[in-house]
Design a protein around this motif. Structure first.
Motif, PDB file in Angstrom:
ATOM      1  N   ASN A 181      60.390  56.011  32.720  1.00  0.00           N
ATOM      2  CA  ASN A 181      60.058  54.742  32.093  1.00  0.00           C
ATOM      3  C   ASN A 181      59.354  55.415  30.669  1.00  0.00           C
ATOM      4  O   ASN A 181      58.458  56.038  30.626  1.00  0.00           O
ATOM      5  CB  ASN A 181      58.990  53.851  32.805  1.00  0.00           C
ATOM      6  CG  ASN A 181      58.606  52.681  31.977  1.00  0.00           C
ATOM      7  OD1 ASN A 181      58.997  52.433  30.885  1.00  0.00           O
ATOM      8  ND2 ASN A 181      57.434  52.181  32.131  1.00  0.00           N
ATOM      9  N   ASP A 182      60.404  55.024  29.574  1.00  0.00           N
ATOM     10  CA  ASP A 182      59.808  55.460  28.352  1.00  0.00           C
ATOM     11  C   ASP A 182      59.226  54.185  27.409  1.00  0.00           C
ATOM     12  O   ASP A 182      59.275  54.180  26.244  1.00  0.00           O
ATOM     13  CB  ASP A 182      60.960  56.068  27.467  1.00  0.00           C
ATOM     14  CG  ASP A 182      62.171  55.445  27.142  1.00  0.00           C
ATOM     15  OD1 ASP A 182      62.253  54.481  27.901  1.00  0.00           O
ATOM     16  OD2 ASP A 182      62.987  55.647  26.435  1.00  0.00           O
ATOM     17  N   GLY A 183      58.531  53.089  28.116  1.00  0.00           N
ATOM     18  CA  GLY A 183      58.100  51.987  27.407  1.00  0.00           C
ATOM     19  C   GLY A 183      59.229  50.778  26.969  1.00  0.00           C
ATOM     20  O   GLY A 183      58.703  49.893  26.464  1.00  0.00           O
ATOM     21  N   ARG A 184      60.130  50.985  27.654  1.00  0.00           N
ATOM     22  CA  ARG A 184      61.223  49.882  27.438  1.00  0.00           C
ATOM     23  C   ARG A 184      61.369  49.253  28.605  1.00  0.00           C
ATOM     24  O   ARG A 184      60.878  49.375  29.662  1.00  0.00           O
ATOM     25  CB  ARG A 184      62.629  50.466  27.161  1.00  0.00           C
ATOM     26  CG  ARG A 184      62.471  51.355  25.858  1.00  0.00           C
ATOM     27  CD  ARG A 184      62.528  50.453  24.540  1.00  0.00           C
ATOM     28  NE  ARG A 184      63.593  49.807  24.102  1.00  0.00           N
ATOM     29  CZ  ARG A 184      64.682  50.344  23.416  1.00  0.00           C
ATOM     30  NH1 ARG A 184      64.694  51.432  23.154  1.00  0.00           N
ATOM     31  NH2 ARG A 184      65.815  49.627  23.306  1.00  0.00           N
ATOM     32  N   ARG A 185      62.093  47.973  28.699  1.00  0.00           N
ATOM     33  CA  ARG A 185      62.181  47.304  29.899  1.00  0.00           C
ATOM     34  C   ARG A 185      63.189  47.999  31.125  1.00  0.00           C
ATOM     35  O   ARG A 185      62.882  47.917  32.311  1.00  0.00           O
ATOM     36  CB  ARG A 185      62.858  45.693  29.615  1.00  0.00           C
ATOM     37  CG  ARG A 185      63.004  45.043  30.860  1.00  0.00           C
ATOM     38  CD  ARG A 185      63.725  43.917  30.604  1.00  0.00           C
ATOM     39  NE  ARG A 185      63.806  43.095  32.002  1.00  0.00           N
ATOM     40  CZ  ARG A 185      64.757  42.199  32.181  1.00  0.00           C
ATOM     41  NH1 ARG A 185      65.615  41.750  31.320  1.00  0.00           N
ATOM     42  NH2 ARG A 185      64.830  41.286  33.317  1.00  0.00           N
TER      43      ARG A 185
END
Length: 249
Positions: free
Chosen positions: A218-222
Protein backbone atom coordinates in the motif's frame (compact mmCIF):
# COMPACT_ATOMS: atom_id res chain seq x y z
CA UNK A 1 -5.76 -32.64 -19.99
CA UNK A 2 -4.05 -29.28 -20.50
CA UNK A 3 -0.41 -28.97 -19.50
CA UNK A 4 0.74 -25.80 -17.76
CA UNK A 5 4.47 -25.04 -17.99
CA UNK A 6 6.16 -23.24 -15.09
CA UNK A 7 9.50 -21.60 -15.89
CA UNK A 8 11.84 -20.38 -13.16
CA UNK A 9 15.53 -19.96 -12.53
CA UNK A 10 15.89 -23.68 -11.86
CA UNK A 11 14.39 -24.78 -15.17
CA UNK A 12 10.89 -25.88 -16.12
CA UNK A 13 8.16 -27.78 -14.33
CA UNK A 14 4.82 -28.92 -15.72
CA UNK A 15 1.49 -29.88 -14.25
CA UNK A 16 -1.72 -30.88 -15.93
CA UNK A 17 -5.26 -29.65 -15.37
CA UNK A 18 -8.61 -30.84 -16.78
CA UNK A 19 -9.59 -29.23 -20.10
CA UNK A 20 -12.79 -27.84 -18.58
CA UNK A 21 -10.79 -25.71 -16.16
CA UNK A 22 -9.85 -23.45 -19.09
CA UNK A 23 -12.18 -24.36 -21.96
CA UNK A 24 -15.54 -25.67 -20.70
CA UNK A 25 -18.02 -26.88 -23.28
CA UNK A 26 -20.92 -24.92 -21.78
CA UNK A 27 -22.02 -23.15 -18.61
CA UNK A 28 -23.01 -26.42 -16.94
CA UNK A 29 -19.46 -27.69 -17.44
CA UNK A 30 -18.08 -24.31 -16.34
CA UNK A 31 -20.08 -24.45 -13.12
CA UNK A 32 -18.81 -27.96 -12.37
CA UNK A 33 -15.26 -26.81 -13.14
CA UNK A 34 -15.58 -23.86 -10.76
CA UNK A 35 -16.69 -26.13 -7.95
CA UNK A 36 -13.74 -28.46 -8.60
CA UNK A 37 -11.31 -25.53 -8.70
CA UNK A 38 -12.78 -24.18 -5.46
CA UNK A 39 -12.16 -27.56 -3.84
CA UNK A 40 -8.52 -27.36 -4.98
CA UNK A 41 -7.92 -23.95 -3.40
CA UNK A 42 -5.42 -24.04 -0.52
CA UNK A 43 -6.53 -21.62 2.21
CA UNK A 44 -3.35 -21.76 4.29
CA UNK A 45 0.05 -20.24 3.58
CA UNK A 46 2.31 -22.08 1.17
CA UNK A 47 4.14 -19.16 -0.36
CA UNK A 48 7.88 -19.76 -0.11
CA UNK A 49 10.56 -17.09 -0.60
CA UNK A 50 9.24 -14.00 -2.39
CA UNK A 51 11.53 -12.10 -4.76
CA UNK A 52 8.79 -10.72 -7.02
CA UNK A 53 5.16 -9.84 -6.40
CA UNK A 54 3.09 -9.24 -9.52
CA UNK A 55 -0.14 -7.43 -10.13
CA UNK A 56 -2.50 -9.02 -12.65
CA UNK A 57 -5.21 -7.26 -14.65
CA UNK A 58 -6.92 -7.27 -18.04
CA UNK A 59 -8.52 -4.67 -20.25
CA UNK A 60 -11.05 -4.83 -23.06
CA UNK A 61 -12.92 -2.48 -25.33
CA UNK A 62 -15.93 -1.00 -23.53
CA UNK A 63 -18.89 -3.40 -23.69
CA UNK A 64 -17.13 -5.68 -26.16
CA UNK A 65 -17.97 -8.97 -24.46
CA UNK A 66 -16.76 -11.17 -27.33
CA UNK A 67 -13.67 -9.36 -28.60
CA UNK A 68 -10.04 -9.67 -27.51
CA UNK A 69 -8.79 -9.08 -24.01
CA UNK A 70 -5.47 -7.48 -23.17
CA UNK A 71 -3.80 -9.18 -20.21
CA UNK A 72 -0.92 -7.81 -18.17
CA UNK A 73 1.37 -9.02 -15.40
CA UNK A 74 3.30 -6.24 -13.64
CA UNK A 75 5.99 -7.49 -11.23
CA UNK A 76 7.70 -5.52 -8.51
CA UNK A 77 10.87 -6.55 -6.70
CA UNK A 78 10.57 -7.60 -3.09
CA UNK A 79 11.59 -6.26 -0.72
CA UNK A 80 11.40 -2.65 -1.77
CA UNK A 81 8.61 -2.69 -4.35
CA UNK A 82 10.68 -1.36 -7.27
CA UNK A 83 8.72 -1.76 -10.51
CA UNK A 84 10.08 -4.29 -13.00
CA UNK A 85 9.18 -4.43 -16.73
CA UNK A 86 5.57 -5.59 -17.21
CA UNK A 87 4.49 -8.26 -19.68
CA UNK A 88 1.31 -8.10 -21.75
CA UNK A 89 -0.60 -10.23 -24.21
CA UNK A 90 -3.63 -9.75 -26.46
CA UNK A 91 -5.82 -12.79 -27.07
CA UNK A 92 -9.34 -13.60 -28.19
CA UNK A 93 -10.74 -15.64 -25.27
CA UNK A 94 -12.53 -18.98 -25.72
CA UNK A 95 -15.86 -17.73 -24.35
CA UNK A 96 -17.65 -14.37 -24.12
CA UNK A 97 -18.06 -12.55 -20.84
CA UNK A 98 -20.71 -14.11 -18.58
CA UNK A 99 -21.21 -12.66 -15.08
CA UNK A 100 -19.78 -15.02 -12.46
CA UNK A 101 -17.60 -16.85 -15.01
CA UNK A 102 -14.93 -14.22 -15.61
CA UNK A 103 -12.09 -16.67 -15.05
CA UNK A 104 -12.88 -18.62 -18.20
CA UNK A 105 -12.55 -15.46 -20.24
CA UNK A 106 -9.37 -14.08 -18.68
CA UNK A 107 -7.36 -16.94 -17.17
CA UNK A 108 -6.35 -18.59 -20.51
CA UNK A 109 -4.59 -15.39 -21.60
CA UNK A 110 -3.03 -14.86 -18.17
CA UNK A 111 -1.70 -18.43 -17.98
CA UNK A 112 -0.23 -18.11 -21.48
CA UNK A 113 1.44 -14.88 -20.41
CA UNK A 114 2.81 -16.36 -17.17
CA UNK A 115 4.13 -19.41 -19.03
CA UNK A 116 6.05 -17.13 -21.40
CA UNK A 117 7.81 -15.17 -18.65
CA UNK A 118 11.48 -16.09 -18.02
CA UNK A 119 10.68 -16.38 -14.32
CA UNK A 120 7.16 -16.49 -13.00
CA UNK A 121 6.22 -14.26 -10.04
CA UNK A 122 6.33 -15.74 -6.55
CA UNK A 123 3.03 -14.12 -5.54
CA UNK A 124 0.10 -12.68 -7.52
CA UNK A 125 -2.21 -9.81 -6.55
CA UNK A 126 -5.16 -10.13 -8.91
CA UNK A 127 -7.61 -7.35 -9.78
CA UNK A 128 -10.67 -9.43 -8.88
CA UNK A 129 -12.03 -11.77 -6.24
CA UNK A 130 -10.53 -14.94 -4.84
CA UNK A 131 -12.97 -17.11 -2.87
CA UNK A 132 -15.36 -14.16 -2.38
CA UNK A 133 -17.49 -15.58 -5.19
CA UNK A 134 -20.84 -17.41 -5.17
CA UNK A 135 -19.07 -20.70 -5.97
CA UNK A 136 -15.83 -19.66 -4.19
CA UNK A 137 -14.03 -19.47 -7.52
CA UNK A 138 -13.29 -15.88 -8.46
CA UNK A 139 -10.56 -15.10 -10.95
CA UNK A 140 -7.78 -14.98 -8.31
CA UNK A 141 -8.71 -18.47 -7.10
CA UNK A 142 -9.10 -19.73 -10.67
CA UNK A 143 -5.73 -18.33 -11.79
CA UNK A 144 -3.90 -19.35 -8.62
CA UNK A 145 -5.00 -22.98 -8.85
CA UNK A 146 -4.49 -23.32 -12.62
CA UNK A 147 -1.07 -21.62 -12.59
CA UNK A 148 -0.14 -23.10 -9.19
CA UNK A 149 1.06 -19.73 -7.88
CA UNK A 150 0.06 -18.17 -4.54
CA UNK A 151 -2.61 -15.59 -5.31
CA UNK A 152 -4.63 -12.89 -3.55
CA UNK A 153 -7.88 -11.33 -4.74
CA UNK A 154 -8.11 -7.51 -4.60
CA UNK A 155 -11.49 -6.43 -5.93
CA UNK A 156 -13.04 -2.98 -6.18
CA UNK A 157 -16.69 -4.05 -5.88
CA UNK A 158 -18.69 -6.75 -4.15
CA UNK A 159 -19.71 -9.89 -6.01
CA UNK A 160 -21.37 -11.69 -3.12
CA UNK A 161 -21.89 -11.33 0.61
CA UNK A 162 -22.02 -8.25 2.80
CA UNK A 163 -19.80 -6.36 5.19
CA UNK A 164 -20.50 -7.21 8.82
CA UNK A 165 -19.98 -4.57 11.46
CA UNK A 166 -18.42 -1.14 11.17
CA UNK A 167 -15.50 -0.48 8.85
CA UNK A 168 -13.22 2.09 10.44
CA UNK A 169 -12.01 5.19 8.56
CA UNK A 170 -8.25 4.68 8.87
CA UNK A 171 -5.92 2.89 6.45
CA UNK A 172 -5.60 -0.73 7.50
CA UNK A 173 -9.07 -0.91 9.09
CA UNK A 174 -10.95 -4.08 8.14
CA UNK A 175 -14.41 -5.58 8.48
CA UNK A 176 -15.43 -9.17 7.69
CA UNK A 177 -17.01 -9.96 4.32
CA UNK A 178 -19.56 -12.71 4.96
CA UNK A 179 -21.57 -14.77 2.48
CA UNK A 180 -24.20 -17.27 3.65
CA UNK A 181 -22.65 -17.43 7.10
CA UNK A 182 -19.07 -17.94 5.87
CA UNK A 183 -16.35 -15.32 6.01
CA UNK A 184 -14.98 -15.15 2.47
CA UNK A 185 -12.75 -12.09 2.83
CA UNK A 186 -12.55 -8.61 4.29
CA UNK A 187 -13.33 -5.06 3.33
CA UNK A 188 -10.03 -3.23 3.71
CA UNK A 189 -9.56 0.53 3.90
CA UNK A 190 -6.41 1.43 1.99
CA UNK A 191 -6.53 5.19 2.53
CA UNK A 192 -8.61 7.54 4.63
CA UNK A 193 -12.04 8.41 3.21
CA UNK A 194 -11.55 6.15 0.16
CA UNK A 195 -13.92 3.32 -0.63
CA UNK A 196 -12.57 -0.03 0.60
CA UNK A 197 -11.27 -2.86 -1.51
CA UNK A 198 -12.30 -6.47 -0.96
CA UNK A 199 -9.45 -8.84 -0.17
CA UNK A 200 -9.79 -12.61 -0.22
CA UNK A 201 -7.69 -15.75 -0.46
CA UNK A 202 -6.93 -16.80 -4.02
CA UNK A 203 -4.68 -19.83 -3.53
CA UNK A 204 -1.94 -20.89 -1.08
CA UNK A 205 -2.33 -17.68 0.96
CA UNK A 206 -4.27 -17.37 4.23
CA UNK A 207 -6.61 -14.43 4.66
CA UNK A 208 -4.39 -12.95 7.38
CA UNK A 209 -1.36 -13.11 5.09
CA UNK A 210 -3.37 -11.72 2.18
CA UNK A 211 -4.25 -8.64 4.25
CA UNK A 212 -0.63 -8.29 5.38
CA UNK A 213 0.74 -8.45 1.83
CA UNK A 214 -1.79 -5.97 0.46
CA UNK A 215 -0.90 -3.50 3.21
CA UNK A 216 2.84 -4.02 2.63
CA UNK A 217 2.23 -2.92 -0.96
CA UNK A 218 0.00 0.00 0.00
CA UNK A 219 1.55 3.28 -1.11
CA UNK A 220 -1.35 5.49 -0.10
CA UNK A 221 -3.67 4.80 -3.01
CA UNK A 222 -6.89 2.81 -3.12
CA UNK A 223 -5.30 -0.17 -4.90
CA UNK A 224 -1.95 -1.77 -4.03
CA UNK A 225 0.95 -0.76 -6.27
CA UNK A 226 1.31 -3.97 -8.35
CA UNK A 227 -2.40 -4.00 -9.24
CA UNK A 228 -2.25 -0.38 -10.38
CA UNK A 229 0.81 -1.11 -12.50
CA UNK A 230 -0.96 -4.09 -14.09
CA UNK A 231 -4.03 -1.93 -14.75
CA UNK A 232 -1.87 0.64 -16.55
CA UNK A 233 -0.04 -2.05 -18.55
CA UNK A 234 -3.27 -3.76 -19.63
CA UNK A 235 -4.75 -0.46 -20.78
CA UNK A 236 -1.55 0.38 -22.65
CA UNK A 237 -1.73 -3.00 -24.43
CA UNK A 238 -5.36 -2.35 -25.39
CA UNK A 239 -4.57 1.11 -26.76
CA UNK A 240 -1.63 -0.26 -28.75
CA UNK A 241 -3.80 -3.00 -30.25
CA UNK A 242 -6.53 -0.50 -31.14
CA UNK A 243 -3.96 1.83 -32.74
CA UNK A 244 -2.64 -1.02 -34.87
CA UNK A 245 -6.15 -1.78 -36.11
CA UNK A 246 -6.74 1.87 -37.00
CA UNK A 247 -3.46 2.03 -38.98
CA UNK A 248 -4.30 -0.95 -41.18
CA UNK A 249 -5.06 0.08 -44.78
Amino acid sequence: MIQIIARDVDGMMAHSIPDDWLKPADLKAATAAQRAIADAVEHEDRIGPVATVAGVDTSMKWRDTRGPIHAAVAPVAWPGGAALPPASLTMVPPIPYVPGYLGFREVPALVTLLDAMPRRPDLLLVDGHGIAHPRRCGIAAHLGVVADIPAIGCAKSLLCGRIEGELGPAPGDIAPLVDRGEQVGVALRMRARANPIYVSTGHRVSLASAIEWVMKLNDGRRLPLPVRLAHDAANAARRAAEDNIERRP
